[in-house]
Enzyme design. Structure first.
Site, mmCIF file in Angstrom:
data_model
loop_
_atom_site.group_PDB
_atom_site.id
_atom_site.type_symbol
_atom_site.label_atom_id
_atom_site.label_comp_id
_atom_site.label_asym_id
_atom_site.label_seq_id
_atom_site.Cartn_x
_atom_site.Cartn_y
_atom_site.Cartn_z
ATOM 1 N N THR A 334 0.830 -1.181 -0.314
ATOM 2 C CA THR A 334 -0.209 0.125 0.039
ATOM 3 C C THR A 334 0.818 1.265 -0.045
ATOM 4 O O THR A 334 1.898 1.215 0.537
ATOM 5 C CB THR A 334 -1.060 0.059 1.244
ATOM 6 O OG1 THR A 334 -1.807 1.185 1.332
ATOM 7 C CG2 THR A 334 -0.238 -0.125 2.604
ATOM 8 N N HIS A 386 2.315 -11.450 14.091
ATOM 9 C CA HIS A 386 3.263 -11.819 15.053
ATOM 10 C C HIS A 386 3.231 -13.460 15.431
ATOM 11 O O HIS A 386 4.067 -14.057 16.056
ATOM 12 C CB HIS A 386 3.548 -11.075 16.321
ATOM 13 C CG HIS A 386 4.683 -11.020 17.040
ATOM 14 N ND1 HIS A 386 5.941 -11.844 16.531
ATOM 15 C CD2 HIS A 386 5.378 -10.257 18.042
ATOM 16 C CE1 HIS A 386 6.808 -11.467 17.244
ATOM 17 N NE2 HIS A 386 6.603 -10.635 18.140
#
Length: 415
Positions: A334, A386
């Site tokens: 993006t 994560h």
């Protein structure tokens, strides 16, 4: 004889949509292939074409939910139907050239993008008064905006006359108490299907993933110099400009090859590693953010990447994007820098595990060889899940992207 207009299938997982607007009025003459309605699903908005030539009869109102395969109208033969070109043998060789068939409907119906048509309708503008600047003379949103701005411009001042008496002073604040503006202080508008889906996905991404973001910065001097040197020859040979996105797509692919977890996804108790690189490129449209996918980006050249990104972005902004264009990405890029963003934390695009954020290029003082110099710098952000990607891998991935961007010859030599 009448031919039904049915809602086409737009994807395996989509069972219904919203008839957002009719592009033709009831009773209009239409040709086979003419766009007649706009269908909005939770993933994209697309036009549905007429299955035949004739007179349009509308059966479903705008704004209603409709199932895939449902009949929403029909095309009937009638006196207002456009004439069909005959396939009979041509009388003479001199008449072998195709003669365009002109109808009243074609003469008064200019070609508008969905956004331009909606804006013109809302403002009460006759499309025949607009001049198109889009591809093939297509009228786009900016043309309507320019027309409205010109129409709203104040007339030229009249010739100087004797000074008018001073205007009365404005009413005191006490006199304005309890008088809300004539047009109200709030406007309630229903969210579009696409915006609702975007909201659901963003919230789900925050709730279902352990999102963390790491940052770095890249010196864009080498890329800028390379673009300045070859932009004209690149444009002349390939018919497309050499932008920044191709460098970052290439750099991201190199990073994904070095750290496969960034190109993987979690599926229940399993980790699914992708051995291909379908890169989603976020595109801002009037209806919200869309992420069309550039297939097998790792196998594409710089020119093929630039052409693919330009085509997907145009389809998204013109309302021509399909569900197939939006499905199956393994990683997303993006670019908030096009809007002036200096630094941000992008949100994951589920079920992907990583997203790279580009930002505005800004000249800043940096230390190079123990000297302070001015360089064009860009902050980079890498948001990751994560649960799947450890901090060491995430930081190393972003460093790899930085190294490739700062040394673009590595991208060309694939080292």
């Amino acid at each position: 004889m009448a031919v039904d207009i049915k809602v086409p299938s737009v994807g395996e997982a989509i069972t219904e949509g919203v008839l957002s607007r009719w592009l033709k009025a009831d009773g209009d003459a239409v040709r086979e292939g003419d766009p007649v309605l706009e269908l909005e699903t939770d993933k994209a908005s697309q036009e549905v074409s007429s299955p035949a030539s004739g007179v349009l009869k509308i059966g479903v109102k705008e704004g209603q939910k409709i199932a895939i395969g449902a009949v929403v109208g029909r095309v009937e033969e009638g006196p207002g139907a456009p004439a069909q070109p005959r396939e009979a043998a041509k009388p003479a060789a001199v008449e072998d050239k195709a003669i365009p068939v002109t109808t009243a409907a074609a003469a008064v119906e200019p070609l508008l993008s969905p956004a331009a048509r909606q804006m013109a309708a809302d403002a009460g503008v006759d499309p025949r008064k607009l001049a198109g600047s889009g591809r093939g003379g297509r009228i786009i949103k900016e043309d309507v905006q320019a027309f409205l701005a010109e129409r709203a411009a104040p007339p030229p001042p009249p010739p100087a006359r004797a000074p008018a008496p001073p205007a009365p002073p404005p009413p005191s604040p006490q006199g304005m108490e309890g008088k809300p503006p004539a047009n109200g202080r709030e406007t309630r508008q229903r969210m579009t299907t696409i915006r609702q889906r975007i909201a659901e996905r963003l919230l789900a991404a925050q709730q279902n993933a352990a999102i963390l973001t790491t940052f770095n910065e890249a010196d864009m001097s080498a890329v800028q110099a390379l673009r300045a040197k070859y932009k004209e020859s690149f444009q002349k040979k390939h018919g497309v400009g050499l932008g920044f996105m191709s460098f970052f797509v290439k750099a991201a692919v190199e990073g994904l090859r070095a750290f496969p977890a960034a190109n993987a996804r979690i599926d229940g108790p399993d980790i699914v590693y992708h051995h291909f690189h379908d890169i989603g490129v976020a595109v801002s449209t009037e209806k919200g953010l869309m992420v069309p996918v550039l297939r097998d980006a790792g196998r594409l050249s710089f020119a093929e990447i630039e052409k693919g990104v330009a085509e997907l972005a145009a389809k998204a902004r013109d309302g021509k994007i399909t569900v197939a264009d939006l499905q199956g990405g393994t990683f997303t890029i993006t670019n908030g820098g096009v809007f002036g963003s200096l630094l941000s934390t992008p949100i994951l695009n589920p079920p992907q595990s990583g997203i790279l954020g580009m930002h505005a290029i800004q000249k800043r003082p940096v230390v190079v060889n123990d000297e302070i110099v001015i360089r064009p710098m860009m902050y980079l952000a890498f948001s990751y899940d994560h649960r799947l990607i450890d901090g060491r891998e995430a930081v190393s991935f972003l460093v790899r992207v930085k190294e490739c961007v700062e040394n673009p010859e590595r991208l060309m030599l694939e080292v």
